[in-house]
Design a protein around this motif. Structure first.
Motif, PDB file in Angstrom:
ATOM      1  N   PHE A 136       0.813  -1.200  -0.015  1.00 49.17           N
ATOM      2  CA  PHE A 136      -0.175  -0.089  -0.076  1.00 49.17           C
ATOM      3  C   PHE A 136       0.871   1.339  -0.023  1.00 49.17           C
ATOM      4  CE2 PHE A 136      -2.393   3.412   2.007  1.00 49.17           C
ATOM      5  CZ  PHE A 136      -3.563   3.266   1.547  1.00 49.17           C
ATOM      6  N   LEU A 137       1.951   1.069   0.905  1.00 47.34           N
ATOM      7  CA  LEU A 137       2.836   2.597   1.082  1.00 47.34           C
ATOM      8  C   LEU A 137       3.586   2.664  -0.271  1.00 47.34           C
ATOM      9  CD1 LEU A 137       3.485   2.063   4.470  1.00 47.34           C
ATOM     10  CD2 LEU A 137       2.230   4.162   3.731  1.00 47.34           C
ATOM     11  N   ARG A 138       4.041   1.722  -0.779  1.00 50.03           N
ATOM     12  CA  ARG A 138       5.205   1.775  -1.954  1.00 50.03           C
ATOM     13  C   ARG A 138       4.330   2.254  -3.106  1.00 50.03           C
ATOM     14  NH1 ARG A 138       8.738  -1.888  -0.283  1.00 50.03           N
ATOM     15  NH2 ARG A 138      10.416  -0.853   0.958  1.00 50.03           N
ATOM     16  N   GLU A 139       2.962   1.917  -3.274  1.00 50.86           N
ATOM     17  CA  GLU A 139       1.971   2.079  -4.543  1.00 50.86           C
ATOM     18  C   GLU A 139       1.994   3.486  -4.435  1.00 50.86           C
ATOM     19  OE1 GLU A 139      -1.540   0.030  -4.363  1.00 50.86           O
ATOM     20  OE2 GLU A 139      -0.357  -1.812  -5.321  1.00 50.86           O
ATOM     21  N   ARG A 140       2.140   4.169  -3.434  1.00 53.36           N
ATOM     22  CA  ARG A 140       1.954   5.646  -3.043  1.00 53.36           C
ATOM     23  C   ARG A 140       3.326   6.184  -2.935  1.00 53.36           C
ATOM     24  NH1 ARG A 140      -1.826   2.652  -2.126  1.00 53.36           N
ATOM     25  NH2 ARG A 140      -4.174   3.283  -2.190  1.00 53.36           N
ATOM     26  N   GLY A 141       4.233   5.716  -3.149  1.00 48.82           N
ATOM     27  CA  GLY A 141       5.699   6.416  -3.508  1.00 48.82           C
ATOM     28  C   GLY A 141       6.311   6.764  -2.137  1.00 48.82           C
ATOM     29  N   PHE A 142       6.071   5.948  -0.958  1.00 46.08           N
ATOM     30  CA  PHE A 142       6.595   6.055   0.041  1.00 46.08           C
ATOM     31  C   PHE A 142       7.943   5.325   0.164  1.00 46.08           C
ATOM     32  CE2 PHE A 142       2.591   7.486   1.502  1.00 46.08           C
ATOM     33  CZ  PHE A 142       2.545   8.578   2.590  1.00 46.08           C
ATOM     34  N   ARG A 143       8.878   5.723   0.998  1.00 46.75           N
ATOM     35  CA  ARG A 143      10.028   5.114   1.385  1.00 46.75           C
ATOM     36  C   ARG A 143       9.704   4.638   2.909  1.00 46.75           C
ATOM     37  NH1 ARG A 143      14.702   4.568  -1.435  1.00 46.75           N
ATOM     38  NH2 ARG A 143      16.166   4.555   0.543  1.00 46.75           N
ATOM     39  N   VAL A 144      10.163   3.473   3.344  1.00 43.40           N
ATOM     40  CA  VAL A 144       9.848   2.975   4.632  1.00 43.40           C
ATOM     41  C   VAL A 144      11.180   2.857   5.400  1.00 43.40           C
ATOM     42  CG1 VAL A 144       8.731   1.166   6.046  1.00 43.40           C
ATOM     43  CG2 VAL A 144       7.767   1.919   3.709  1.00 43.40           C
ATOM     44  N   TYR A 145      11.234   3.514   6.406  1.00 39.15           N
ATOM     45  CA  TYR A 145      12.450   3.548   7.424  1.00 39.15           C
ATOM     46  C   TYR A 145      11.926   2.666   8.557  1.00 39.15           C
ATOM     47  CZ  TYR A 145      14.829   6.492   3.921  1.00 39.15           C
ATOM     48  OH  TYR A 145      15.141   6.872   2.879  1.00 39.15           O
ATOM     49  N   ALA A 146      12.641   1.611   8.884  1.00 38.78           N
ATOM     50  CA  ALA A 146      12.450   0.596  10.165  1.00 38.78           C
ATOM     51  C   ALA A 146      13.315   1.111  11.396  1.00 38.78           C
ATOM     52  CB  ALA A 146      12.589  -0.813   9.680  1.00 38.78           C
ATOM     53  N   THR A 147      12.625   1.355  12.407  1.00 38.40           N
ATOM     54  CA  THR A 147      13.400   1.580  13.568  1.00 38.40           C
ATOM     55  C   THR A 147      14.020   0.376  13.999  1.00 38.40           C
ATOM     56  OG1 THR A 147      11.609   1.342  14.838  1.00 38.40           O
ATOM     57  CG2 THR A 147      12.059   3.737  14.356  1.00 38.40           C
ATOM     58  N   ALA A 148      15.366   0.203  14.223  1.00 29.78           N
ATOM     59  CA  ALA A 148      16.033  -1.116  14.771  1.00 29.78           C
ATOM     60  C   ALA A 148      17.561  -0.837  15.266  1.00 29.78           C
ATOM     61  CB  ALA A 148      16.333  -1.894  13.411  1.00 29.78           C
ATOM     62  N   LEU A 149      17.613  -1.749  16.378  1.00 28.77           N
ATOM     63  CA  LEU A 149      18.818  -1.659  16.929  1.00 28.77           C
ATOM     64  C   LEU A 149      19.855  -2.706  16.222  1.00 28.77           C
ATOM     65  CD1 LEU A 149      17.647  -2.140  20.562  1.00 28.77           C
ATOM     66  CD2 LEU A 149      18.169   0.045  19.503  1.00 28.77           C
ATOM     67  N   SER A 150      20.468  -1.985  15.468  1.00 29.19           N
ATOM     68  CA  SER A 150      21.613  -2.703  14.402  1.00 29.19           C
ATOM     69  C   SER A 150      22.611  -2.118  14.311  1.00 29.19           C
ATOM     70  CB  SER A 150      20.896  -3.471  13.311  1.00 29.19           C
ATOM     71  OG  SER A 150      20.699  -2.498  12.317  1.00 29.19           O
ATOM     72  N   ARG A 151      23.698  -2.719  13.806  1.00 25.73           N
ATOM     73  CA  ARG A 151      24.895  -1.787  13.347  1.00 25.73           C
ATOM     74  C   ARG A 151      24.573  -1.147  12.074  1.00 25.73           C
ATOM     75  NH1 ARG A 151      29.327  -3.100  16.864  1.00 25.73           N
ATOM     76  NH2 ARG A 151      29.356  -5.185  17.439  1.00 25.73           N
ATOM     77  N   GLU A 152      23.777  -1.781  11.325  1.00 22.71           N
ATOM     78  CA  GLU A 152      23.494  -1.245   9.906  1.00 22.71           C
ATOM     79  C   GLU A 152      22.670   0.092  10.233  1.00 22.71           C
ATOM     80  OE1 GLU A 152      22.802  -4.653  10.469  1.00 22.71           O
ATOM     81  OE2 GLU A 152      25.100  -4.947  10.184  1.00 22.71           O
ATOM     82  N   ALA A 153      21.854   0.331  11.094  1.00 25.18           N
ATOM     83  CA  ALA A 153      21.018   1.384  11.167  1.00 25.18           C
ATOM     84  C   ALA A 153      21.691   2.687  11.086  1.00 25.18           C
ATOM     85  CB  ALA A 153      19.998   1.189  12.436  1.00 25.18           C
ATOM     86  N   GLN A 154      21.203   3.789  10.428  1.00 23.93           N
ATOM     87  CA  GLN A 154      21.776   5.114  10.381  1.00 23.93           C
ATOM     88  C   GLN A 154      21.186   5.929  11.635  1.00 23.93           C
ATOM     89  OE1 GLN A 154      21.158   7.212   6.773  1.00 23.93           O
ATOM     90  NE2 GLN A 154      19.400   5.987   6.499  1.00 23.93           N
ATOM     91  N   ASP A 155      21.780   6.913  11.856  1.00 28.94           N
ATOM     92  CA  ASP A 155      21.232   7.815  12.695  1.00 28.94           C
ATOM     93  C   ASP A 155      20.004   8.532  12.189  1.00 28.94           C
ATOM     94  OD1 ASP A 155      20.691  10.576  13.914  1.00 28.94           O
ATOM     95  OD2 ASP A 155      22.678  10.457  14.864  1.00 28.94           O
ATOM     96  N   TYR A 156      18.929   8.691  12.852  1.00 33.07           N
ATOM     97  CA  TYR A 156      17.540   8.900  12.485  1.00 33.07           C
ATOM     98  C   TYR A 156      17.743  10.093  11.755  1.00 33.07           C
ATOM     99  CZ  TYR A 156      16.588  11.976  16.285  1.00 33.07           C
ATOM    100  OH  TYR A 156      16.501  13.052  17.269  1.00 33.07           O
ATOM    101  N   ARG A 157      18.532  11.120  12.247  1.00 32.30           N
ATOM    102  CA  ARG A 157      18.595  12.437  11.734  1.00 32.30           C
ATOM    103  C   ARG A 157      19.344  12.571  10.434  1.00 32.30           C
ATOM    104  NH1 ARG A 157      20.940  14.015  17.465  1.00 32.30           N
ATOM    105  NH2 ARG A 157      22.041  12.116  16.991  1.00 32.30           N
ATOM    106  N   GLU A 158      19.839  11.309   9.849  1.00 33.98           N
ATOM    107  CA  GLU A 158      20.408  11.499   8.652  1.00 33.98           C
ATOM    108  C   GLU A 158      19.504  11.103   7.256  1.00 33.98           C
ATOM    109  OE1 GLU A 158      23.557   8.785   8.703  1.00 33.98           O
ATOM    110  OE2 GLU A 158      24.651   9.808  10.511  1.00 33.98           O
ATOM    111  N   VAL A 159      18.205  10.815   7.688  1.00 36.41           N
ATOM    112  CA  VAL A 159      17.295  10.520   6.540  1.00 36.41           C
ATOM    113  C   VAL A 159      16.658  11.794   6.010  1.00 36.41           C
ATOM    114  CG1 VAL A 159      14.812   9.615   6.249  1.00 36.41           C
ATOM    115  CG2 VAL A 159      16.710   8.406   7.691  1.00 36.41           C
ATOM    116  N   ASP A 160      16.387  11.969   4.954  1.00 39.62           N
ATOM    117  CA  ASP A 160      15.558  12.905   4.410  1.00 39.62           C
ATOM    118  C   ASP A 160      14.062  12.797   4.305  1.00 39.62           C
ATOM    119  OD1 ASP A 160      14.559  15.189   2.746  1.00 39.62           O
ATOM    120  OD2 ASP A 160      15.402  14.623   0.964  1.00 39.62           O
ATOM    121  N   TYR A 161      13.429  13.582   5.585  1.00 39.21           N
ATOM    122  CA  TYR A 161      12.000  13.165   5.802  1.00 39.21           C
ATOM    123  C   TYR A 161      11.175  14.327   4.826  1.00 39.21           C
ATOM    124  CZ  TYR A 161      13.585  10.892   9.664  1.00 39.21           C
ATOM    125  OH  TYR A 161      14.353   9.661  10.456  1.00 39.21           O
TER     126      TYR A 161
END
Length: 191
Positions: free
Chosen positions: A85-110
């Motif tokens: 549903f979200l992808r059909e409407r052009g959304f990028r989905v960012y998951a909150t996660a405790l992992s080494r691969e996760a980036q600082d939430y402030r680095e995303v272009d909201y």
């Protein structure tokens, strides 16, 4: 309805952000759901999304401050359908996660169409949902605890999105198409 009340409703609706949302995966505590919806209202989210595999969504409580009247909640049958549903409407989905691969939430272009995926209070986002996400984000923690309460994390991230969108001028003009604006206005005026 007073003219002042109508103007307030119209002013709030003109600042709604149809391309900013949250996706809640099995957030089952009513006070957390209510608090998240309150934060959504505060930053101008029009519609939130939820998946609760155990069936239904929790009822609202006083924590929402009535915000469930102003933020629509769309419930999806499963996480794959929510992503579709979200992808059909052009959304990028960012998951909150405790992992080494996760980036600082402030680095995303909201300022781009963005959905923030938040998981169950104890377990976080499911492996299936994390695999579907466009990226993982986390709030850096400098204390002993690993993470914030899900509703607090949602607020922190949503207000960063608001900060970026304010800076980009996205609250300065109506963002809803005229037909949707008219539909929502009619609904809100009845509340």
């Amino acid at each position: 309805m007073t003219e002042a009340r109508r103007k307030r409703i119209e002013d709030v609706l003109k600042r709604r952000q149809p391309d900013l949302t949250v996706l809640l995966e099995n957030v089952h505590k009513p006070h957390n759901l209510s608090a998240i919806l309150r934060s959504c209202d505060a930053v101008g989210v029009l519609e939130a999304h939820a998946v609760n595999p155990t069936g239904g969504v929790p009822t609202f409580n006083e924590t929402s401050g009535g915000s469930h009247k102003w933020v629509y909640l769309r419930v999806h049958p499963d996480i794959a359908e929510a992503f579709r549903f979200l992808r059909e409407r052009g959304f990028r989905v960012y998951a909150t996660a405790l992992s080494r691969e996760a980036q600082d939430y402030r680095e995303v272009d909201y300022t781009q169409p963005t959905a923030i995926l938040l998981g169950a209070e104890k377990w976080g986002v499911s492996p299936e949902a994390l695999a579907l996400a466009d990226g993982a984000i986390q709030i850096p923690m400098l204390g002993m605890v690993q993470s914030l309460n899900v509703s607090v994390a949602a607020a922190v991230i949503l207000f960063e999105a608001q900060r970026q969108r304010l800076r980009a001028g996205l609250y300065e003009r109506p963002r809803l198409d005229p037909e949707l604006y008219a539909q929502v206005l009619e609904d809100w005026l009845r509340k």
